[in-house]
Design an enzyme around this catalytic site. Structure first.
Site, PDB file in Angstrom:
ATOM      1  N   THR A   1      -2.083   5.825   5.623  1.00  0.00           N
ATOM      2  CA  THR A   1      -1.617   4.579   6.229  1.00  0.00           C
ATOM      3  C   THR A   1      -0.189   4.306   5.771  1.00  0.00           C
ATOM      4  O   THR A   1       0.165   4.597   4.631  1.00  0.00           O
ATOM      5  CB  THR A   1      -2.521   3.410   5.804  1.00  0.00           C
ATOM      6  OG1 THR A   1      -3.856   3.666   6.254  1.00  0.00           O
ATOM      7  CG2 THR A   1      -2.045   2.087   6.395  1.00  0.00           C
ATOM      8  N   GLY A   2       0.605   3.740   6.668  1.00  0.00           N
ATOM      9  CA  GLY A   2       1.948   3.329   6.274  1.00  0.00           C
ATOM     10  C   GLY A   2       3.024   3.834   7.211  1.00  0.00           C
ATOM     11  O   GLY A   2       2.764   4.598   8.147  1.00  0.00           O
TER      12      GLY A   2
ATOM     13  N   GLY B   1       1.044   8.389   2.469  1.00  0.00           N
ATOM     14  CA  GLY B   1       2.310   7.972   1.892  1.00  0.00           C
ATOM     15  C   GLY B   1       2.108   7.466   0.480  1.00  0.00           C
ATOM     16  O   GLY B   1       0.996   7.475  -0.056  1.00  0.00           O
TER      17      GLY B   1
ATOM     18  N   LYS C   1       0.161   3.033  -4.718  1.00  0.00           N
ATOM     19  CA  LYS C   1      -0.126   2.964  -3.288  1.00  0.00           C
ATOM     20  C   LYS C   1      -0.790   1.628  -2.987  1.00  0.00           C
ATOM     21  O   LYS C   1      -1.280   0.963  -3.886  1.00  0.00           O
ATOM     22  CB  LYS C   1      -1.038   4.126  -2.863  1.00  0.00           C
ATOM     23  CG  LYS C   1      -0.339   5.481  -2.934  1.00  0.00           C
ATOM     24  CD  LYS C   1      -1.284   6.654  -2.716  1.00  0.00           C
ATOM     25  CE  LYS C   1      -2.178   6.494  -1.520  1.00  0.00           C
ATOM     26  NZ  LYS C   1      -1.407   6.250  -0.270  1.00  0.00           N
TER      27      LYS C   1
ATOM     28  N   GLY D   1       0.463  -1.126   2.109  1.00  0.00           N
ATOM     29  CA  GLY D   1      -0.070  -1.450   3.426  1.00  0.00           C
ATOM     30  C   GLY D   1      -1.462  -2.050   3.379  1.00  0.00           C
ATOM     31  O   GLY D   1      -2.123  -2.195   4.409  1.00  0.00           O
TER      32      GLY D   1
ATOM     33  N   GLU E   1      -7.914   4.355   1.092  1.00  0.00           N
ATOM     34  CA  GLU E   1      -7.062   5.489   0.730  1.00  0.00           C
ATOM     35  C   GLU E   1      -7.628   6.244  -0.464  1.00  0.00           C
ATOM     36  O   GLU E   1      -7.647   7.479  -0.486  1.00  0.00           O
ATOM     37  CB  GLU E   1      -5.644   5.007   0.432  1.00  0.00           C
ATOM     38  CG  GLU E   1      -4.865   4.583   1.671  1.00  0.00           C
ATOM     39  CD  GLU E   1      -3.523   3.953   1.356  1.00  0.00           C
ATOM     40  OE1 GLU E   1      -2.697   3.862   2.274  1.00  0.00           O
ATOM     41  OE2 GLU E   1      -3.306   3.546   0.196  1.00  0.00           O
TER      42      GLU E   1
END
Length: 232
Positions: A31-32, A88, A100, A103, A109
């Site tokens: 995601t991102g 990402g 991380k 987002g 994740e």
């Protein structure tokens, strides 16, 4: 570096990482903003080159983007393994410790990452740092009692801030939880902090990903470069 230059580096890293996905693979899609370029390239390869693979996504928005290209997306519990996950990162240091969750997808994740045979991050050069922590550390907490968790973080000197959206409402994760960002400036002992956070009642997950990644593809003005984790 302006946004156009940064986006160009992200795109280059995303295109390079897309080469890791081959026919028949099960690929985790993160995601991102950088992953968006990855999915665009995988979508192009699927439509123009006939690349066939199965995706497992770390957020509903990545799922929607991938499915818009006709990429097959399945639930993580419908597969027995993931060949490679490409995601990402908000920061990564020379020890391959990363932050991380910018987002708000840190829980999904981490679940996808821990069930992957190989983990690859794609970042632009600004995300590679000497010491992580300048980027606020996201912590996912359940809404019930969140105020008390924030008070505990304040007492520890973590400088917590409940993440709000543009309308001033609490940001919700895909699991409907809150995100509290810790403004730490630097994290000298990430393993100790990770243990402290995960042992706090009310915390679901934190955004410290410590020595998990196998490879980092860095968007560089001279072309994508690869950092390989020798300890993995």
């Amino acid at each position: 570096m302006d946004k156009a230059q940064q986006d160009a580096l992200k795109k280059a890293a995303g295109i390079e990482a897309a080469k890791l996905v081959e026919n028949g693979m099960i690929a985790g899609l993160g995601t991102g903003s950088t992953v968006k370029f990855l999915v665009d390239e995988l979508g192009r390869r699927h439509q123009e080159e006939g690349l066939e693979f199965t995706g497992v996504t770390t957020s509903r928005r990545t799922q929607a983007q991938a499915e818009s290209y006709g990429i097959k997306i399945v639930d993580i519990d419908d597969v027995d393994h993931i060949d490679v996950t490409i995601d990402g990162a908000d920061e990564v240091d020379k020890n391959f410790n990363g932050i991380k969750g910018g987002g708000a997808a840190l829980l999904w994740e981490k679940i996808v990452a821990t069930n992957s045979n190989q983990i690859v991050w794609i970042v632009d050069e600004s995300k590679v740092v000497d010491t992580i922590g300048k980027f606020p550390l996201p912590v996912e907490v359940i809404p019930f009692g969140a105020g008390h968790v924030i008070k505990k973080f304040e007492a520890c000197g973590y400088k917590p801030v409940l993440r709000l959206d543009a309308d001033g409402k609490e940001v919700r994760t895909d699991e409907n939880n809150f995100v509290v960002d810790l403004h730490l400036e630097r994290i000298d002992h990430p393993q100790e902090l990770a243990e402290d956070l995960i042992n706090t009642v009310g915390v679901v997950e934190h955004g410290l990903f410590l020595n998990m990644v196998d490879k980092v593809i860095v968007g560089d003005p001279n072309g994508p470069r690869v950092m390989t984790n020798a300890n993995k």
